[in-house]
Design an enzyme around this catalytic site. Structure first.
Site, PDB file in Angstrom:
ATOM      1  N   GLU A  29       1.747  -0.250  -4.928  1.00 15.60           N
ATOM      2  CA  GLU A  29       0.835   0.833  -5.304  1.00 15.60           C
ATOM      3  C   GLU A  29       1.618   2.124  -5.210  1.00 15.60           C
ATOM      4  O   GLU A  29       2.189   2.438  -4.154  1.00 15.60           O
ATOM      5  CB  GLU A  29      -0.365   0.890  -4.371  1.00 15.60           C
ATOM      6  N   ASP A  58       0.837  -1.193   0.000  1.00 18.21           N
ATOM      7  CA  ASP A  58       0.000   0.000   0.000  1.00 18.21           C
ATOM      8  C   ASP A  58       0.875   1.248   0.000  1.00 18.21           C
ATOM      9  O   ASP A  58       1.815   1.361   0.794  1.00 18.21           O
ATOM     10  CB  ASP A  58      -0.897  -0.033   1.248  1.00 18.21           C
TER      11      ASP A  58
END
Length: 559
Positions: free
Chosen positions: A273, A207
């Site tokens: 990401e 993330d």
């Protein structure tokens, strides 16, 4: 990549399809209105029938759920809402028995403010974990250290009276940023990675992995340059150039440490990401060579635009670099659903099939978000049912992410569509989704679900689509044209990203044949219907596509 099957097995993610599961909304096995790990395990046969290579599980760790699991209070345990570690182990075992890899989210840029690390860090400025988070003194007038803004609105700094300092949080106040400049923090995070690798996971989705480090100068971010007439969005975070609060060079050094660790476990995939103003350039930086991430995605194809020129431009920026390995996602848990975002809210069957054919023809790793294969539209969640903190903060200008996170519809005639036996689910089940439920599309031979399955089979069995080189052909206002080439397999792929008929002229020797003209891939796509085409114009209907087998002939295709 060559045709050595051993090499392909060692790099399953290259060209593979990863199915993202948001566990909270996939399947409830406990009857409490919330999805859980046992529910995911129960539905893995369905996932396998999609023809994907792996699943990616959004967070299921211990959390107060201020950001629905992206605020982690214990990185090495399962929140009781989702089950326990035994449920996780059973899920991994079942997935592996079906030939599915398992990737899990890792949220390392920040933790929950309930994490024991932060609770210790905030006690005083001299304790063992005092420097595990980003603390800074106030300016002389008491204001925050700089102008950095939170993604969720307002300053990225919150005052803590116990330390008489501000702490940094790029997201919610309850999500303090870890201080990766501290080597002890890096070691603790690598220990977390080892914990899950030892339990058999096959990779991590990282993330916001470019947020790990900040610039220690704490300089103000400069304002973003807006074009004349360009509107400023409802979130002032988007009004800055995020030069100092993310994407620092030290990020790459830590990712090299992580890669060294994971390489010791064999066939592991690190997928990042990357949320950054530099977009694909940053993606290439984070994936080039063999010592950083294996693959990463940015937000280019998660935007509202789906015209041929825009999509070509996004792809061109990566192809021109010629380095790194991209992941392409058309949807996920943070963006409005593809079926709504790319159609202005009124998708036709032709559009949805075009999107699927395009997505699964790209060079790179493919991420497919749960429900995308059903053509689910963005659900309309009434204000009183909104859970997302972003939706609450920016309503009504930006109603948040709940509309793409509503429960998966399995059986159209059951209350809550078979997601749960509870009286009510954590988010409402959309009535419109019931018409697209799995059981409805299982019964239809030419449903979108069946099309995704067929397209995934073609991708898996086609060296050109899964592993081949890609070349973008001359631009068109309507048609995106590209070739995928691997050895003697050469495919021409045409996509009409418009609601009007289009022609695309082929200049190539000999007769080309539509790939498998008896399959749904071609029968529903483009003329001519007999499967063959000689040099000259190809007529594409609105939202039509075609795959042509160019055969082993020498020479390229010239538009």
């Amino acid at each position: 990549m060559g045709e050595d099957t051993g090499e392909r097995d060692r790099c399953w993610w290259r060209g593979g399809v990863i199915y993202q599961i948001y566990p909270r909304s996939f399947q409830d096995s406990q009857g409490n209105g919330f999805g859980d790990l046992a529910g995911v395990t129960h539905r893995l046969d369905y996932v396998r029938r999609l023809g994907v290579d792996a699943i990616w599980l959004s967070p299921f760790f211990v959390s107060p759920m201020k950001d629905f699991g992206y605020d982690v209070a214990d990185y090495c345990d399962v929140d009781p809402l989702f089950g326990d570690l035994g449920d996780f182990d059973a899920l991994v075992d079942r997935a592996h028995s079906l030939g599915l890899k398992v990737m899990i989210d890792q949220v390392w840029s920040h933790s929950s403010d309930r994490h024991p690390w932060f609770e210790e860090s905030r006690q005083n400025a001299t304790g063992p974990k005092a420097d595990w988070y980003v603390w800074a003194d106030a300016k002389p007038d008491g204001t925050a250290p700089n102008n950095w803004l939170s993604v969720f609105g307002g300053p990225a700094w919150t005052w803590d009276s116990r330390r008489n300092q501000y702490y940094l949080h790029n997201f919610l106040t309850e999500q303090p940023d870890l201080n990766f400049h501290n080597p002890e923090v890096q070691d603790a995070i690598l220990a977390v990675a080892s914990f899950w690798l030892d339990r058999g996971v096959d990779g991590f989705r990282l993330d916001v992995c470019n947020f790990y480090f900040h610039h220690q100068s704490l300089n103000d971010n400069p304002p973003r340059r807006f074009a004349d007439g360009e509107p400023r969005g409802p979130n002032p975070h988007e009004w800055q150039q995020h030069i100092y609060c993310r994407s620092q060079p030290e990020n790459l050094v830590f990712l090299s440490r992580l890669r060294q660790l994971t390489d010791g476990y064999g066939d592991i995939c690190l997928m990042g990401e990357i949320g950054d103003d530099e977009g694909i350039r940053r993606l290439v930086e984070y994936t080039e060579g063999n010592h950083r991430l294996h693959t990463a995605y940015s937000y280019e194809l998660l935007q509202p635009r789906c015209d041929a020129g825009y999509i070509r431009g996004a792809m061109e920026r990566w192809i021109s670099e010629g380095r790194g390995w991209p992941t392409w996602a058309l949807g996920n848990h943070d963006f409005p659903r593809l079926a709504t975002r790319w159609t202005q809210g009124s998708p036709s069957p032709e559009q949805l099939r075009l999107f699927a054919a395009f997505h699964l023809s790209l060079k790179g790793t493919i991420c497919l978000y749960q429900g995308e294969e059903l053509g689910l539209e963005q659900a309309d969640v009434p204000y009183e049912r909104i859970q997302d903190p972003e939706g609450k903060a920016f309503w009504p200008g930006k109603p948040g992410r709940d509309g793409c996170r509503t429960p998966m519809p399995w059986e159209s005639d059951l209350r809550l569509c078979g997601f749960s036996d509870a009286e009510e689910s954590w988010l409402p089940v959309s009535e419109a989704h019931a018409r697209r439920a799995v059981d409805v599309q299982e019964a239809e031979g030419e449903s979108l679900l069946q099309f995704y399955r067929a397209m995934a089979r073609y991708r898996s069995g086609s060296p050109a689509l899964r592993e081949g080189a890609i070349e973008l052909l001359d631009p068109s206002d309507q048609v995106l044209a590209l070739t995928r080439n691997h050895g003697h397999q050469r495919w021409l792929c045409l996509f009409n990203f418009s609601g009007e008929p289009a022609a695309w002229t082929i200049n190539a020797p000999g007769v080309m044949r539509i790939v498998d003209s008896e399959s749904p891939l071609s029968r529903l796509s483009a003329q001519p219907s007999d499967g063959s085409h000689e040099e000259g114009p190809v007529q594409l209907g609105p939202w039509a596509w075609a795959f042509f087998d160019l055969g082993p002939a020498d020479g390229g295709v010239r538009p």
